[in-house]
Design a protein around this motif. Structure first.
Motif, PDB file in Angstrom:
ATOM      1  N   PHE A  20      35.825 -22.621  74.727  1.00  6.69           N
ATOM      2  CA  PHE A  20      35.472 -21.428  73.978  1.00  6.69           C
ATOM      3  C   PHE A  20      35.193 -21.765  72.515  1.00  6.69           C
ATOM      4  CE2 PHE A  20      38.550 -20.101  77.288  1.00  6.69           C
ATOM      5  CZ  PHE A  20      37.666 -19.387  78.089  1.00  6.69           C
ATOM      6  N   LEU A  21      34.415 -20.908  71.864  1.00  7.96           N
ATOM      7  CA  LEU A  21      34.086 -21.098  70.453  1.00  7.96           C
ATOM      8  C   LEU A  21      34.920 -20.186  69.561  1.00  7.96           C
ATOM      9  CD1 LEU A  21      31.526 -22.144  72.096  1.00  7.96           C
ATOM     10  CD2 LEU A  21      30.222 -21.657  70.014  1.00  7.96           C
ATOM     11  N   GLN A  22      34.910 -18.881  69.879  1.00  5.45           N
ATOM     12  CA  GLN A  22      35.587 -17.874  69.057  1.00  5.45           C
ATOM     13  C   GLN A  22      36.215 -16.827  69.974  1.00  5.45           C
ATOM     14  OE1 GLN A  22      32.821 -16.966  65.459  1.00  5.45           O
ATOM     15  NE2 GLN A  22      31.409 -17.274  67.176  1.00  5.45           N
ATOM     16  N   PRO A  23      37.171 -17.228  70.804  1.00  3.87           N
ATOM     17  CA  PRO A  23      37.623 -16.333  71.873  1.00  3.87           C
ATOM     18  C   PRO A  23      38.447 -15.149  71.391  1.00  3.87           C
ATOM     19  CG  PRO A  23      38.965 -18.316  71.828  1.00  3.87           C
ATOM     20  CD  PRO A  23      37.851 -18.535  70.850  1.00  3.87           C
ATOM     21  N   ARG A  24      38.225 -14.041  72.055  1.00  3.05           N
ATOM     22  CA  ARG A  24      39.042 -12.849  71.912  1.00  3.05           C
ATOM     23  C   ARG A  24      39.388 -12.366  73.322  1.00  3.05           C
ATOM     24  NH1 ARG A  24      35.579  -9.459  67.280  1.00  3.05           N
ATOM     25  NH2 ARG A  24      35.751 -11.016  65.625  1.00  3.05           N
ATOM     26  N   ILE A  25      40.391 -11.506  73.420  1.00  5.15           N
ATOM     27  CA  ILE A  25      40.831 -11.075  74.741  1.00  5.15           C
ATOM     28  C   ILE A  25      40.983  -9.559  74.775  1.00  5.15           C
ATOM     29  CG2 ILE A  25      43.346 -11.199  74.359  1.00  5.15           C
ATOM     30  CD1 ILE A  25      43.315 -12.785  77.158  1.00  5.15           C
ATOM     31  N   GLU A  26      40.737  -8.984  75.948  1.00  5.94           N
ATOM     32  CA  GLU A  26      40.831  -7.542  76.108  1.00  5.94           C
ATOM     33  C   GLU A  26      41.235  -7.191  77.532  1.00  5.94           C
ATOM     34  OE1 GLU A  26      36.845  -6.927  74.586  1.00  5.94           O
ATOM     35  OE2 GLU A  26      36.068  -6.676  76.622  1.00  5.94           O
ATOM     36  N   PRO A  27      42.029  -6.115  77.703  1.00  2.00           N
ATOM     37  CA  PRO A  27      42.500  -5.708  79.025  1.00  2.00           C
ATOM     38  C   PRO A  27      41.514  -4.767  79.718  1.00  2.00           C
ATOM     39  CG  PRO A  27      43.582  -4.380  77.357  1.00  2.00           C
ATOM     40  CD  PRO A  27      42.658  -5.321  76.623  1.00  2.00           C
ATOM     41  N   GLU A  28      41.325  -4.994  80.994  1.00  2.31           N
ATOM     42  CA  GLU A  28      40.391  -4.172  81.756  1.00  2.31           C
ATOM     43  C   GLU A  28      40.883  -3.992  83.189  1.00  2.31           C
ATOM     44  OE1 GLU A  28      36.279  -5.123  81.417  1.00  2.31           O
ATOM     45  OE2 GLU A  28      36.519  -6.164  79.493  1.00  2.31           O
ATOM     46  N   VAL A  29      40.362  -2.973  83.851  1.00  2.00           N
ATOM     47  CA  VAL A  29      40.527  -2.815  85.290  1.00  2.00           C
ATOM     48  C   VAL A  29      39.330  -3.502  85.950  1.00  2.00           C
ATOM     49  CG1 VAL A  29      40.544  -1.187  87.207  1.00  2.00           C
ATOM     50  CG2 VAL A  29      41.778  -0.638  85.106  1.00  2.00           C
ATOM     51  N   ALA A  30      39.570  -4.342  86.929  1.00  2.00           N
ATOM     52  CA  ALA A  30      38.476  -5.011  87.638  1.00  2.00           C
ATOM     53  C   ALA A  30      38.226  -4.319  88.970  1.00  2.00           C
ATOM     54  CB  ALA A  30      38.810  -6.477  87.874  1.00  2.00           C
ATOM     55  N   PHE A  31      36.978  -3.937  89.201  1.00  2.00           N
ATOM     56  CA  PHE A  31      36.573  -3.425  90.508  1.00  2.00           C
ATOM     57  C   PHE A  31      36.157  -4.592  91.390  1.00  2.00           C
ATOM     58  CE2 PHE A  31      35.309   0.183  87.677  1.00  2.00           C
ATOM     59  CZ  PHE A  31      36.155   1.147  88.229  1.00  2.00           C
ATOM     60  N   VAL A  32      36.613  -4.608  92.628  1.00  2.00           N
ATOM     61  CA  VAL A  32      36.123  -5.565  93.617  1.00  2.00           C
ATOM     62  C   VAL A  32      35.408  -4.756  94.688  1.00  2.00           C
ATOM     63  CG1 VAL A  32      36.703  -7.388  95.235  1.00  2.00           C
ATOM     64  CG2 VAL A  32      38.036  -7.129  93.127  1.00  2.00           C
ATOM     65  N   LEU A  33      34.125  -5.054  94.884  1.00  2.00           N
ATOM     66  CA  LEU A  33      33.303  -4.230  95.757  1.00  2.00           C
ATOM     67  C   LEU A  33      33.433  -4.632  97.222  1.00  2.00           C
ATOM     68  CD1 LEU A  33      30.025  -3.899  93.653  1.00  2.00           C
ATOM     69  CD2 LEU A  33      32.094  -2.501  93.601  1.00  2.00           C
ATOM     70  N   GLY A  34      33.431  -3.626  98.087  1.00  2.00           N
ATOM     71  CA  GLY A  34      33.483  -3.866  99.525  1.00  2.00           C
ATOM     72  C   GLY A  34      32.150  -3.651 100.195  1.00  2.00           C
ATOM     73  N   ARG A  35      31.223  -3.055  99.468  1.00  2.00           N
ATOM     74  CA  ARG A  35      29.883  -2.819 100.011  1.00  2.00           C
ATOM     75  C   ARG A  35      28.874  -2.869  98.875  1.00  2.00           C
ATOM     76  NH1 ARG A  35      30.035   3.138 102.464  1.00  2.00           N
ATOM     77  NH2 ARG A  35      32.003   2.374 103.287  1.00  2.00           N
ATOM     78  N   GLN A  36      27.604  -3.003  99.253  1.00  2.00           N
ATOM     79  CA  GLN A  36      26.549  -3.094  98.247  1.00  2.00           C
ATOM     80  C   GLN A  36      26.406  -1.770  97.506  1.00  2.00           C
ATOM     81  OE1 GLN A  36      22.319  -3.495  99.427  1.00  2.00           O
ATOM     82  NE2 GLN A  36      22.330  -5.394  98.216  1.00  2.00           N
ATOM     83  N   LEU A  37      26.062  -1.867  96.234  1.00  2.00           N
ATOM     84  CA  LEU A  37      25.853  -0.685  95.402  1.00  2.00           C
ATOM     85  C   LEU A  37      24.593  -0.930  94.585  1.00  2.00           C
ATOM     86  CD1 LEU A  37      27.206   2.044  94.621  1.00  2.00           C
ATOM     87  CD2 LEU A  37      28.306   0.821  92.735  1.00  2.00           C
ATOM     88  N   THR A  38      23.555  -0.142  94.875  1.00  2.00           N
ATOM     89  CA  THR A  38      22.263  -0.365  94.231  1.00  2.00           C
ATOM     90  C   THR A  38      21.700   0.950  93.718  1.00  2.00           C
ATOM     91  OG1 THR A  38      21.802  -2.209  95.735  1.00  2.00           O
ATOM     92  CG2 THR A  38      19.943  -1.311  94.514  1.00  2.00           C
ATOM     93  N   GLY A  39      21.353   0.982  92.441  1.00  2.00           N
ATOM     94  CA  GLY A  39      20.713   2.146  91.849  1.00  2.00           C
ATOM     95  C   GLY A  39      19.206   2.036  91.966  1.00  2.00           C
ATOM     96  N   PRO A  40      18.476   3.032  91.453  1.00  2.00           N
ATOM     97  CA  PRO A  40      18.974   4.193  90.711  1.00  2.00           C
ATOM     98  C   PRO A  40      19.545   5.268  91.638  1.00  2.00           C
ATOM     99  CG  PRO A  40      16.588   4.295  90.906  1.00  2.00           C
ATOM    100  CD  PRO A  40      16.997   2.981  91.504  1.00  2.00           C
ATOM    101  N   GLY A  41      20.097   6.296  91.048  1.00  2.00           N
ATOM    102  CA  GLY A  41      20.599   7.431  91.808  1.00  2.00           C
ATOM    103  C   GLY A  41      22.035   7.311  92.264  1.00  2.00           C
ATOM    104  N   VAL A  42      22.746   6.260  91.821  1.00  2.00           N
ATOM    105  CA  VAL A  42      24.148   6.098  92.206  1.00  2.00           C
ATOM    106  C   VAL A  42      24.996   7.172  91.523  1.00  2.00           C
ATOM    107  CG1 VAL A  42      26.170   4.604  91.956  1.00  2.00           C
ATOM    108  CG2 VAL A  42      23.996   3.652  92.725  1.00  2.00           C
TER     109      VAL A  42
END
Length: 263
Positions: A99-121
């Motif tokens: 890393f060059l200039q790392p920062r960290i942040e907390p997030e919720v991660a989604f793990v997909l079980g099926r394809q998701l394609t827009g538009p119109g989602v």
């Protein structure tokens, strides 16, 4: 920007990874560059990485909270690619040298079980596509000097992506209201921030919808097994060698990132 300029900037960003030396802001040399130009630069790098054997394992939505937009001086979300080499195991030392200039942040991660394609989602479509969620820590990084970034700079730089640490407790989406999910962030035992899922576009699911509908017209779908990071619940914090960062999320558990101390 023409194709030669796009390739030249992409090459300089790729070189920054190799040398560990950030480059001046892209808009200094290309003040008329657009968001579309920036995504072309990002895609040029993704093609280079996949040609070297990396695999696209998902996407991130960046700058999706008011706190992050204010911190970075931008007014809209962006997206980047998550490559296989960006994923790190929790509790295992993460090499700071990458890393060059790392920062960290907390997030919720989604793990997909099926394809998701827009538009119109819709939100309903997005919820049906999520197999489970995990607590996560995203390591953001910038190949731009001193994090002096515009929206063009961060998009071109793969949305300032650096790394991902996923927690190990999968939770069904139906078991949690992500809008109300609270989070605490500790660095080396010190509480540095609190936040909630509602900070991310009102709900992290809205970020997933935005991503699918933004990528769809570009011919990009979100695939089963892909990880999607919807954005940070708090502002980002710099990390130093030897630090341990722990995010605790109500109903989702904890995730821990440990950074090594280079000899």
């Amino acid at each position: 920007m023409d194709a030669n300029a796009v390739s030249e900037v992409a090459g300089r960003l790729l070189q920054a990874y190799e040398t560990g030396k950030p480059i001046p802001p892209i808009i200094d040399d290309h003040p008329a560059a657009t968001v579309t130009d920036a995504y072309h630069i990002q895609q040029e790098q993704v093609r280079a990485w996949t040609a070297q054997g990396e695999i696209v394992k998902g996407h991130k939505v960046g700058l999706s909270s008011a706190a992050m937009q204010e911190q970075m001086g931008v007014d809209q979300p962006d997206y980047g690619h998550l490559l296989s080499g960006m994923f790190h195991l929790e509790h295992q030392p993460i090499p700071m040298a990458r890393f060059l200039q790392p920062r960290i942040e907390p997030e919720v991660a989604f793990v997909l079980g099926r394809q998701l394609t827009g538009p119109g989602v819709t939100v309903a479509d997005a919820a049906r596509a999520v197999e489970f969620v995990l607590p996560a820590l995203e390591i953001v990084d910038s190949r731009i000097q001193d994090w002096t970034i515009s929206i063009v700079d961060t998009i071109a730089d793969n949305a300032s992506s650096g790394g991902v640490v996923l927690g190990s407790k999968p939770t069904p989406l139906s078991a949690v209201d992500l809008r109300l999910t609270g989070c605490t962030l500790h660095k080396s035992g010190e509480l540095v921030a609190t936040g909630a899922g509602g900070a991310v576009l009102g709900s992290p699911l809205n970020a997933l919808v935005w991503l699918a509908n933004t990528l769809g017209p570009l011919g990009i779908g979100l695939e089963p097994g892909h990880v999607v990071l919807p954005g940070s619940m708090t502002r980002a914090f710099p990390v130093l060698p030897g630090e341990t960062v722990v995010a605790t999320m109500a109903e989702l558990g904890t995730v821990t990132a440990v950074f090594d101390t280079p000899e």
